[in-house]
Enzyme design. Structure first.
Site, PDB file in Angstrom:
ATOM      1  N   LEU A   1      10.964  -2.080  26.925  1.00 19.19           N
ATOM      2  CA  LEU A   1       9.875  -1.561  26.117  1.00 19.19           C
ATOM      3  C   LEU A   1       9.316  -0.336  26.826  1.00 19.19           C
ATOM      4  CD1 LEU A   1       7.847  -4.787  25.154  1.00 19.19           C
ATOM      5  CD2 LEU A   1       9.559  -3.603  23.777  1.00 19.19           C
ATOM      6  N   ASP A   2       8.849   0.657  26.051  1.00 27.71           N
ATOM      7  CA  ASP A   2       8.191   1.808  26.649  1.00 27.71           C
ATOM      8  C   ASP A   2       6.976   1.358  27.455  1.00 27.71           C
ATOM      9  OD1 ASP A   2       9.985   3.333  25.235  1.00 27.71           O
ATOM     10  OD2 ASP A   2       8.546   3.963  23.703  1.00 27.71           O
ATOM     11  N   VAL A   3       6.574   2.190  28.403  1.00 25.92           N
ATOM     12  CA  VAL A   3       5.383   1.900  29.212  1.00 25.92           C
ATOM     13  C   VAL A   3       4.178   1.634  28.317  1.00 25.92           C
ATOM     14  CG1 VAL A   3       3.721   2.878  30.845  1.00 25.92           C
ATOM     15  CG2 VAL A   3       6.168   3.177  31.243  1.00 25.92           C
TER      16      VAL A   3
END
Length: 306
Positions: free
Chosen positions: A137-139
């Site tokens: 998942l993106d930050v």
């Protein structure tokens, strides 16, 4: 330290030096600011204040710090819970502001470091910095994320994500009203030319398919259930922006900064709500869900009351 000389691209014209350095190098903005203060960033050969604005073609000289060790460092992460764990897998509820794994230029917390602090072992398969990671998942994206604990589980799960047999359900609050209210976005995604920190619709890039269905409409925005068939970096964010409806708060991909400020968001409104998959050992179909974090609930409340 390693010296890099970088011309300022058109997309960063008018940006502060610390913001531009962070985006061009992958450093955090705070670390980029520290480099400016310490003299590690030069503009046309002279020291520069971190708040100075840049023009196209300006030449930055940046003394980059040596990359951090690839191996995760055990670091507790407040708010990261475990949704499920057995001998093969661990499913976490990832908060925003947490990376999936350590990487060059990222100095914040990561899921693998948090698991190490919890004494949770993970598979040794994969690159040293991302062992056990089968999907990221993106930050700035919160929600359900799975990590393999065993080598066989790692192999089976990697294949499942590759073959698109995993059911990934995201909720995205996007600007405006999607029309039609349900559909599929099929547009190839690749790295943005000249802007390495961004992705973009690129002819000839990798196939990228996103299905969406609007769940709720409110003034100026709508809440959609999104199922990415493929798993490209920033896929949902890029596709929503491409059809003129960026995720609320996602100023990187064209979201209205005023709306971001009104809702109090400092990241994109995007949440990995549900993950369904066959258990890598038993084959049992399992579904894991994550509730919205407080910042997303707050933004929803504001827009619903508008």
């Amino acid at each position: 330290m390693s010296l890099r000389m970088l011309p300022v691209p058109e997309g960063l014209a008018g940006e502060r030096v610390d913001v531009a350095v962070a985006r061009m190098t992958g450093l955090s903005r705070s670390r980029a600011g520290e480099l400016c203060i310490s003299g590690g960033v030069l503009l046309h050969g002279a020291p520069v204040a971190k708040s100075e604005r840049l023009t196209v073609g300006s030449l930055l000289e940046i003394d980059l710090p040596e990359p951090r060790p690839a191996e995760p460092v055990a670091t507790p992460v407040e708010g990261m819970g475990i949704l499920y764990e057995d001998d093969d897998i661990v499913v976490v509820d990832k908060p925003p502001g947490v990376a999936a794994h350590p990487s060059m230029g990222w100095e914040g917390p990561d899921v693998l470091g948090a698991l190490a602090a919890m004494k949770v072992r993970v598979a040794t398969s994969g690159a040293a910095e991302r062992q056990g990671i089968v999907s990221r998942l993106d930050v700035g994206t919160s929600g359900v994320m799975i990590v393999a604990k065993g080598e066989r589980a790692y192999s089976v799960l990697k294949r499942a994500f590759r073959d698109h047999t995993v059911d990934k359900v995201y909720h995205a609050l996007v600007q405006g009203h999607l029309d039609p209210s349900w559909g599929t976005i099929d547009a190839p995604i690749g790295r943005h030319p000249g802007r390495e920190w961004k992705m973009a619709i690129i002819d000839g890039a990798r196939e990228s398919i996103t299905h969406y269905d609007v769940m709720e409409v409110m003034p100026g925005a709508c809440l959609a259930q999104v199922r990415p068939e493929t798993g490209r970096t920033h896929q949902i964010r890029v596709h929503m922006a491409a059809v003129g409806h960026p995720c609320v708060g996602d100023t990187t991909y064209g979201a209205d900064p005023a709306l971001s400020a009104r809702t109090g968001l400092t990241r994109q409104w995007l949440h990995a709500r549900e993950l369904g998959l066959a258990h890598p050992t038993t084959g049992e179909w399992m579904v894991f869900t994550s509730d919205y974090p407080q910042d997303l609930r707050h933004a929803l409340d504001i827009l619903r009351l508008t």
